[in-house]
Design an enzyme around this catalytic site. Structure first.
Site, PDB file in Angstrom:
ATOM      1  N   LYS A  29       0.836  -1.201   0.000  1.00 52.32           N
ATOM      2  CA  LYS A  29       0.000   0.000   0.000  1.00 52.32           C
ATOM      3  C   LYS A  29       0.871   1.252   0.000  1.00 52.32           C
ATOM      4  CE  LYS A  29      -1.431   1.898   3.670  1.00 52.32           C
ATOM      5  NZ  LYS A  29      -2.028   2.262   4.975  1.00 52.32           N
ATOM      6  N   GLY A 103      -4.737   7.408   5.551  1.00 57.54           N
ATOM      7  CA  GLY A 103      -3.754   8.425   5.918  1.00 57.54           C
ATOM      8  C   GLY A 103      -2.946   8.923   4.740  1.00 57.54           C
ATOM      9  N   ARG A 131      -8.153  12.089  13.023  1.00 58.19           N
ATOM     10  CA  ARG A 131      -6.753  11.875  12.628  1.00 58.19           C
ATOM     11  C   ARG A 131      -6.055  13.219  12.407  1.00 58.19           C
ATOM     12  NH1 ARG A 131      -5.425   6.894   8.822  1.00 58.19           N
ATOM     13  NH2 ARG A 131      -3.509   7.181  10.038  1.00 58.19           N
ATOM     14  N   SER A 180       3.223  11.675  12.814  1.00 52.28           N
ATOM     15  CA  SER A 180       3.202  10.772  11.668  1.00 52.28           C
ATOM     16  C   SER A 180       4.296  11.148  10.686  1.00 52.28           C
ATOM     17  CB  SER A 180       1.843  10.826  10.950  1.00 52.28           C
ATOM     18  OG  SER A 180       1.881  10.077   9.757  1.00 52.28           O
ATOM     19  N   SER A 181       4.989  10.128  10.184  1.00 50.31           N
ATOM     20  CA  SER A 181       5.982  10.373   9.139  1.00 50.31           C
ATOM     21  C   SER A 181       5.327  10.840   7.853  1.00 50.31           C
ATOM     22  CB  SER A 181       6.769   9.087   8.863  1.00 50.31           C
ATOM     23  OG  SER A 181       5.926   8.079   8.318  1.00 50.31           O
ATOM     24  N   GLN A 182       4.013  10.598   7.713  1.00 49.59           N
ATOM     25  CA  GLN A 182       3.318  10.973   6.473  1.00 49.59           C
ATOM     26  C   GLN A 182       3.294  12.479   6.250  1.00 49.59           C
ATOM     27  OE1 GLN A 182      -0.479   9.065   7.015  1.00 49.59           O
ATOM     28  NE2 GLN A 182       0.263   7.076   6.270  1.00 49.59           N
ATOM     29  N   SER A 209       8.540   6.155  12.325  1.00 49.10           N
ATOM     30  CA  SER A 209       8.524   5.457  11.027  1.00 49.10           C
ATOM     31  C   SER A 209       9.514   6.060  10.037  1.00 49.10           C
ATOM     32  CB  SER A 209       7.109   5.461  10.440  1.00 49.10           C
ATOM     33  OG  SER A 209       6.199   4.827  11.305  1.00 49.10           O
ATOM     34  N   GLU A 331       3.852   0.257  12.350  1.00 51.64           N
ATOM     35  CA  GLU A 331       2.618  -0.243  11.740  1.00 51.64           C
ATOM     36  C   GLU A 331       2.431  -1.744  11.937  1.00 51.64           C
ATOM     37  OE1 GLU A 331       3.940  -1.002   7.125  1.00 51.64           O
ATOM     38  OE2 GLU A 331       3.121   0.946   7.653  1.00 51.64           O
ATOM     39  N   ARG A 362      -4.503   2.980  18.466  1.00 46.54           N
ATOM     40  CA  ARG A 362      -4.144   1.562  18.471  1.00 46.54           C
ATOM     41  C   ARG A 362      -3.623   1.093  19.823  1.00 46.54           C
ATOM     42  NH1 ARG A 362      -1.575   1.009  12.365  1.00 46.54           N
ATOM     43  NH2 ARG A 362      -3.586   0.753  11.330  1.00 46.54           N
TER      44      ARG A 362
END
Length: 445
Positions: A29, A103, A131, A180-182, A209, A331, A362
């Site tokens: 993904k 995300g 989020r 978040s690394s995103q 991450s 993850e 989580r």
């Protein structure tokens, strides 16, 4: 944790003895959605082979098509998709982008709005409203975009209005990407398009991450960009370049999605093999074999007919890991937690505080579900503590999934050793594994 009532339950199967299976994992993904973004930023069509077809990638293709990108699916193989960018090089504005709970969609696509001809509106599932989004949107504001929030500041839904002109000198952006690394990846993916490039500084103490950011850097460079990292100083630079992926790109299998299947070998005992395992990878899931080996599994990488496998064998004994820093691959924490419930000593999984901002919280979800079956777990400031209890003291239960695919696979793994586990909304696994139930049944023969 709040619970959602559902009519349908899936009875997680418990095998009669050790398992022996070979399971093919669909495409990554993380790579699929990065390639889709990079293909859209090019000027020529790109054919992606082995693309994951799941809810998250469907949402990404839908978002790109709203912006004027064409995603043509091969009628003979739906994992082959040809992406054609807008002929004008500008994305279509005055459109709505629906992010679902993905995300990568909600954090990667807003950057494309910098290059749209009008404002772009973003919305998603109600659960997506929890989020965090603010760091990447702060970054876009620093690049001249205007952000209008339609609910709570820093969260979906919102509208991104592109600047009339992009910065003509090196764009310097500072954000805190601790959540978040995103956030970093979303800006790095579009940095090449900025007239003088991008210099991005992460102001937080820890970068979650980090392998996912390295994946983004590698993918940008693979598309002809020039991105560099000074990880010691939390600094990334992207030169202005014309991006263009190769005409044909093959997507690796999703190594994080291999975790429930390979991990099943430890819980149930036996052997599980996953084909097409890469020799080198930027996926955090590439760390999985080493983690399973530390828990007591035997790991080999046999090759047959030119195909490389990751093979995991176990007699069912599982070693706890004490203090276990999982910063690099958070993850896969739910899958590892499912294994460690049955370990011989406690484990503190740390470095994963950012998992509180994933599809659900989580950490809280894992504690709730482990406790629900009679196990012992507690949240830590930066992780979760799991104290194993004898398997015969655990009991079946209806396990919640919180619309989170990794909580669903966690419950399935627990059910390998605890009879009577019923899983709420197992179809949430469609986010990344469209046929999870079929794959799980094949795993157990």
């Amino acid at each position: 944790m709040s619970e959602t009532k559902h009519e349908s339950l899936w009875a997680a199967p418990t095998p009669d003895g050790p398992i022996d299976a070979t399971i093919t994992i669909p495409g990554s993904k993380s790579l699929s959605n990065r390639y889709l973004i990079l293909a859209a930023l090019g000027s020529k069509p790109v054919t992606l082979v082995g693309l994951l077809r799941s809810r998250d990638t469907e949402l990404m293709m839908g978002a790109l098509e709203a912006l004027g990108v064409t995603c043509a699916v091969d009628p003979d193989n739906d994992t082959t998709v040809t992406v054609t960018p807008p002929a004008s090089g500008r994305f279509r504005g005055n459109v709505d982008v629906f992010c679902g709970l993905a995300g990568t969609v909600m954090r990667f696509v807003p950057g494309l709005a910098l290059f749209a001809d009008d404002a772009v509106r973003f919305d998603g599932d109600e659960q997506a409203y929890a989020r965090p989004m603010k760091p990447v949107l702060d970054g876009l504001e620093q690049l001249g975009a205007t952000i209008e929030y339609h609910g709570e500041e820093g969260f979906l839904p919102f509208t991104v209005t592109p600047p009339k002109t992009l910065p003509d000198s090196l764009a310097k952006v500072s954000i805190d990407s601790s959540g978040s690394s995103q956030f970093i990846s979303g800006l790095l993916l579009v940095g090449s398009r900025l007239p003088a490039g991008l210099e991005l500084t992460h102001t937080g103490e820890r970068t979650p991450s980090l392998p996912h950011i390295r994946m983004t850097v590698a993918d940008v460079n693979g598309a002809g960009g020039h991105a560099t990292a000074d990880e010691a100083h939390h600094l990334w630079s992207v030169e202005h370049r014309e991006l263009q992926l190769p005409e044909r790109v093959v997507v690796e299998p999703d190594l994080s999605n291999a975790a429930p299947f390979l991990g099943a070998a430890l819980i149930a005992g036996g052997r599980v093999r996953v084909p097409h395992w890469p020799v080198e990878t930027t996926q955090p899931g590439g760390l999985l074999p080493g983690y399973l080996e530390a828990m007591g599994a035997r790991i080999t990488f046999p090759e047959e007919n030119g195909v490389r496998y990751c093979a995991v064998e176990s007699d069912g004994s599982i070693h706890g890991l004490g203090d276990f820093d999982l910063t690099a691959a958070g993850e896969i924490a739910p899958s590892l937690a499912a294994i460690l419930v049955f370990a011989d000593k406690p484990t503190n999984m740390i470095g994963i505080g950012h998992l509180r901002g994933h599809e659900t919280n989580r950490l809280a979800a894992l504690v709730t579900e482990i406790t629900r079956i009679g196990g012992q777990a507690a949240e830590l400031p930066d992780g979760i503590a799991i104290t194993p209890v004898p398997a015969d003291r655990l009991h079946g239960a209806v396990m919640e999934t919180y619309a989170d695919h990794r909580m669903a696979t966690f419950a399935a793994m627990v059910g390998l050793k605890v009879p009577g586990v019923d899983v709420v909304d197992v179809e949430t696994t469609r986010k990344t594994l469209p046929d999870f139930v079929g794959m799980w049944n094949r795993l157990l023969g």
